[in-house]
Structure formats: C-alpha cells, structure tokens
Design a protein around this motif. Sequence first.
Motif, PDB file in Angstrom:
ATOM      1  N   ILE A   1       0.806  -1.371   0.117  1.00  0.00           N
ATOM      2  CA  ILE A   1      -0.019   0.164  -0.030  1.00  0.00           C
ATOM      3  C   ILE A   1       0.842   1.371  -0.067  1.00  0.00           C
ATOM      4  CG2 ILE A   1      -1.795   1.261   1.390  1.00  0.00           C
ATOM      5  CD1 ILE A   1      -2.876  -1.530   2.009  1.00  0.00           C
ATOM      6  N   GLU A   2       1.990   1.123   0.792  1.00  0.00           N
ATOM      7  CA  GLU A   2       2.785   2.329   0.713  1.00  0.00           C
ATOM      8  C   GLU A   2       3.560   2.563  -0.553  1.00  0.00           C
ATOM      9  OE1 GLU A   2       7.322   3.170   2.577  1.00  0.00           O
ATOM     10  OE2 GLU A   2       6.118   1.976   3.916  1.00  0.00           O
ATOM     11  N   MET A   3       3.987   1.596  -1.082  1.00  0.00           N
ATOM     12  CA  MET A   3       4.407   1.735  -2.625  1.00  0.00           C
ATOM     13  C   MET A   3       3.516   2.243  -3.590  1.00  0.00           C
ATOM     14  SD  MET A   3       6.736  -2.109  -2.348  1.00  0.00           S
ATOM     15  CE  MET A   3       7.828  -1.700  -3.948  1.00  0.00           C
ATOM     16  N   LEU A   4       2.068   1.722  -3.396  1.00  0.00           N
ATOM     17  CA  LEU A   4       1.196   2.130  -4.481  1.00  0.00           C
ATOM     18  C   LEU A   4       0.812   3.563  -4.103  1.00  0.00           C
ATOM     19  CD1 LEU A   4      -0.997  -1.221  -4.591  1.00  0.00           C
ATOM     20  CD2 LEU A   4       0.763  -0.379  -6.145  1.00  0.00           C
ATOM     21  N   GLN A   5       0.815   3.823  -3.073  1.00  0.00           N
ATOM     22  CA  GLN A   5       0.705   5.447  -2.596  1.00  0.00           C
ATOM     23  C   GLN A   5       1.741   6.459  -3.327  1.00  0.00           C
ATOM     24  OE1 GLN A   5       0.717   5.326   1.603  1.00  0.00           O
ATOM     25  NE2 GLN A   5      -1.562   5.489   1.978  1.00  0.00           N
ATOM     26  N   ASN A   6       2.881   5.956  -3.137  1.00  0.00           N
ATOM     27  CA  ASN A   6       3.807   7.063  -3.898  1.00  0.00           C
ATOM     28  C   ASN A   6       3.674   6.720  -5.408  1.00  0.00           C
ATOM     29  OD1 ASN A   6       5.014   7.493  -1.643  1.00  0.00           O
ATOM     30  ND2 ASN A   6       6.429   5.842  -1.424  1.00  0.00           N
ATOM     31  N   TYR A   7       3.550   5.439  -5.950  1.00  0.00           N
ATOM     32  CA  TYR A   7       3.266   5.612  -7.381  1.00  0.00           C
ATOM     33  C   TYR A   7       2.269   6.283  -7.917  1.00  0.00           C
ATOM     34  CZ  TYR A   7       2.201   2.720 -11.748  1.00  0.00           C
ATOM     35  OH  TYR A   7       1.853   2.501 -13.055  1.00  0.00           O
ATOM     36  N   ALA A   8       0.963   6.243  -7.026  1.00  0.00           N
ATOM     37  CA  ALA A   8      -0.260   6.675  -7.618  1.00  0.00           C
ATOM     38  C   ALA A   8      -0.189   8.494  -7.435  1.00  0.00           C
ATOM     39  CB  ALA A   8      -1.307   6.622  -6.748  1.00  0.00           C
TER      40      ALA A   8
ATOM     41  N   TYR B   1       2.676  10.096  -7.790  1.00  0.00           N
ATOM     42  CA  TYR B   1       3.602  10.660  -8.972  1.00  0.00           C
ATOM     43  C   TYR B   1       3.015  10.511 -10.253  1.00  0.00           C
ATOM     44  CZ  TYR B   1       7.944  10.811 -11.718  1.00  0.00           C
ATOM     45  OH  TYR B   1       8.888  11.346 -12.397  1.00  0.00           O
ATOM     46  N   ARG B   2       2.284   9.490 -10.601  1.00  0.00           N
ATOM     47  CA  ARG B   2       1.742   9.283 -11.829  1.00  0.00           C
ATOM     48  C   ARG B   2       0.447   9.791 -12.047  1.00  0.00           C
ATOM     49  NH1 ARG B   2       4.570   6.403 -15.859  1.00  0.00           N
ATOM     50  NH2 ARG B   2       6.216   5.361 -14.945  1.00  0.00           N
ATOM     51  N   GLY B   3      -0.461  10.199 -10.933  1.00  0.00           N
ATOM     52  CA  GLY B   3      -1.658  10.594 -11.196  1.00  0.00           C
ATOM     53  C   GLY B   3      -2.664   9.832 -11.207  1.00  0.00           C
ATOM     54  N   TYR B   4      -2.652   8.386 -10.777  1.00  0.00           N
ATOM     55  CA  TYR B   4      -3.406   7.423 -10.872  1.00  0.00           C
ATOM     56  C   TYR B   4      -4.465   7.236  -9.849  1.00  0.00           C
ATOM     57  CZ  TYR B   4      -0.424   5.920 -14.973  1.00  0.00           C
ATOM     58  OH  TYR B   4       0.389   5.941 -16.073  1.00  0.00           O
ATOM     59  N   LYS B   5      -5.614   6.525  -9.945  1.00  0.00           N
ATOM     60  CA  LYS B   5      -6.485   6.154  -9.003  1.00  0.00           C
ATOM     61  C   LYS B   5      -6.300   4.679  -8.754  1.00  0.00           C
ATOM     62  CE  LYS B   5     -10.997   6.774  -7.276  1.00  0.00           C
ATOM     63  NZ  LYS B   5     -12.435   7.418  -7.498  1.00  0.00           N
ATOM     64  N   ILE B   6      -5.879   3.967  -7.847  1.00  0.00           N
ATOM     65  CA  ILE B   6      -5.475   2.471  -7.698  1.00  0.00           C
ATOM     66  C   ILE B   6      -6.521   2.046  -6.627  1.00  0.00           C
ATOM     67  CG2 ILE B   6      -3.644   0.934  -6.711  1.00  0.00           C
ATOM     68  CD1 ILE B   6      -1.707   2.703  -7.723  1.00  0.00           C
TER      69      ILE B   6
ATOM     70  N   GLU C   1       7.511  -1.582 -13.274  1.00  0.00           N
ATOM     71  CA  GLU C   1       6.795  -0.138 -13.456  1.00  0.00           C
ATOM     72  C   GLU C   1       6.691   0.842 -12.202  1.00  0.00           C
ATOM     73  OE1 GLU C   1       2.694   2.177 -14.872  1.00  0.00           O
ATOM     74  OE2 GLU C   1       3.453   0.597 -16.281  1.00  0.00           O
ATOM     75  N   VAL C   2       6.512  -0.015 -11.049  1.00  0.00           N
ATOM     76  CA  VAL C   2       6.534   0.593  -9.881  1.00  0.00           C
ATOM     77  C   VAL C   2       8.194   0.981  -9.510  1.00  0.00           C
ATOM     78  CG1 VAL C   2       6.076   0.165  -7.297  1.00  0.00           C
ATOM     79  CG2 VAL C   2       4.276  -0.166  -9.115  1.00  0.00           C
ATOM     80  N   TYR C   3       8.789  -0.082  -9.531  1.00  0.00           N
ATOM     81  CA  TYR C   3      10.015   0.187  -9.310  1.00  0.00           C
ATOM     82  C   TYR C   3      10.921   1.316 -10.001  1.00  0.00           C
ATOM     83  CZ  TYR C   3      10.361  -2.898  -5.440  1.00  0.00           C
ATOM     84  OH  TYR C   3      10.301  -3.541  -4.213  1.00  0.00           O
ATOM     85  N   ASP C   4      10.485   1.497 -11.295  1.00  0.00           N
ATOM     86  CA  ASP C   4      11.125   2.351 -11.986  1.00  0.00           C
ATOM     87  C   ASP C   4      10.636   3.837 -11.639  1.00  0.00           C
ATOM     88  OD1 ASP C   4      12.455   3.463 -14.522  1.00  0.00           O
ATOM     89  OD2 ASP C   4      10.394   4.068 -15.166  1.00  0.00           O
ATOM     90  N   THR C   5       9.226   3.754 -11.226  1.00  0.00           N
ATOM     91  CA  THR C   5       8.682   5.078 -10.764  1.00  0.00           C
ATOM     92  C   THR C   5       9.506   5.573  -9.436  1.00  0.00           C
ATOM     93  OG1 THR C   5       6.678   4.733 -11.862  1.00  0.00           O
ATOM     94  CG2 THR C   5       6.811   6.290 -10.149  1.00  0.00           C
ATOM     95  N   GLN C   6       9.658   4.444  -8.469  1.00  0.00           N
ATOM     96  CA  GLN C   6      10.258   4.765  -7.280  1.00  0.00           C
ATOM     97  C   GLN C   6      11.767   5.497  -7.472  1.00  0.00           C
ATOM     98  OE1 GLN C   6      10.400   0.974  -5.101  1.00  0.00           O
ATOM     99  NE2 GLN C   6       8.750   1.883  -3.675  1.00  0.00           N
ATOM    100  N   ASN C   7      12.432   4.475  -8.628  1.00  0.00           N
ATOM    101  CA  ASN C   7      13.956   5.239  -8.929  1.00  0.00           C
ATOM    102  C   ASN C   7      13.777   6.821  -9.497  1.00  0.00           C
ATOM    103  OD1 ASN C   7      15.066   2.954  -8.098  1.00  0.00           O
ATOM    104  ND2 ASN C   7      15.041   2.107 -10.011  1.00  0.00           N
ATOM    105  N   ARG C   8      12.687   7.023 -10.199  1.00  0.00           N
ATOM    106  CA  ARG C   8      12.639   8.435 -10.887  1.00  0.00           C
ATOM    107  C   ARG C   8      12.317   9.403  -9.517  1.00  0.00           C
ATOM    108  NH1 ARG C   8       9.103   8.108 -16.442  1.00  0.00           N
ATOM    109  NH2 ARG C   8      10.297   6.486 -17.408  1.00  0.00           N
ATOM    110  N   ILE C   9      11.464   8.892  -8.639  1.00  0.00           N
ATOM    111  CA  ILE C   9      11.182   9.736  -7.508  1.00  0.00           C
ATOM    112  C   ILE C   9      12.636  10.247  -6.717  1.00  0.00           C
ATOM    113  CG2 ILE C   9       9.825   9.907  -5.087  1.00  0.00           C
ATOM    114  CD1 ILE C   9       7.855   8.151  -6.519  1.00  0.00           C
TER     115      ILE C   9
END
Length: 169
Positions: free
Chosen positions: A34-41, A43-48, A127-135
């Motif tokens: 859930i924590e990882m998905l919050q950061n991903y959402a 950053y990407r502007g998605y609803k999960i 995709e989530v880990y790529d986004t974490q690296n970008r953040i």
Amino acid sequence: MRNIFVDGYNVINSWPELNKIKEYSFEAAREKLIEMLQNYAAYRGYKIFVVFDAHMVKGSIEKKEKVNNVIIIFTKEGETADSFIEKYVNSIGRKAEVCVVTSDSLEQQVTFQRGATRMSSLEFYNEVYDTQNRIRSKTKKNIAINRVLIEDRIDKNTLEKLEKIRKSR
C-alpha cells in the motif's frame, strides 16, 4: 484519470521483496504494498484500487478505506478479489481508462473482454520500481538545487580567512 485495479495477494506473491515480508507477516506485506502504491499513484496521477481476498474469512463484510489516491478493499465472505474486480471493470471498463494488475491469465482475459487493459504482476513490479527510482532521482536533484553553500552566505574576506584556517590544519 487512469484507474488501476490490483489483485493484492497476487502481487504480494509475485514481488520478491513482498514475498519475503509475507513469510513473517501478511499484514506487513500488505502495508508495504500500500505504501509503494501510494507513492506510485501520487507520482503518476492514477487512482488505484488494491483488492484483497477475504472470501475465506467467516462472517467477513466488504471493507473499503481510502488513503490519498489508493482505495484499499477487503472483499466480503464468499467473494474473491477476481470477482470483485470483474464486477467493477464490467461497470466502468468502457467508460474510463482501466488497467487490471494480476498474473492470473483467466482474469486477464475476462477483464480485457470487458474493456480494460491488463498487466502482469511482474510488469507492474518493474513499472512501480522504475517510478520509485525516478522519484529518488528527482528528490536528489531538488536537494542539490536547493542546497545553500556557506560561500553564498558570507562575505569574501571571511571566506578567505576560513580557507586559511582549513588549510593550516
């Protein structure tokens, strides 16, 4: 806004880091996901929507909790995450952009037929880990840009004196 439905336990079982955590505690693995998905959402502007099976839990009622752009759902007794996702995708799949994350191939086919795109748990992991690296990268850049050096805050004469002291040591 892109809507992403995640089969929570399917993802936990597929992602190496979460799979290790689950050996000690399912709750800790859920919280980490859930924590990882919050950061991903964010950053990407998605609803999960992350859906966890509770169909085997006697007397369980459906529970929903919203944390920023992540909606956490525990299904009711007798309902699987797959059936919950199918029901929702069926109602919004052709009206909005929907992606379903699961490695269950039957579930992928059903949701695709109902208007959603599909992504395997491992593709989503990348995709989530790529986004974490970008953040992380963006955060480091912002820290470097906002850094205030002592040279910028004191006069030249004082700076020269400090430099002499430093060199004499």
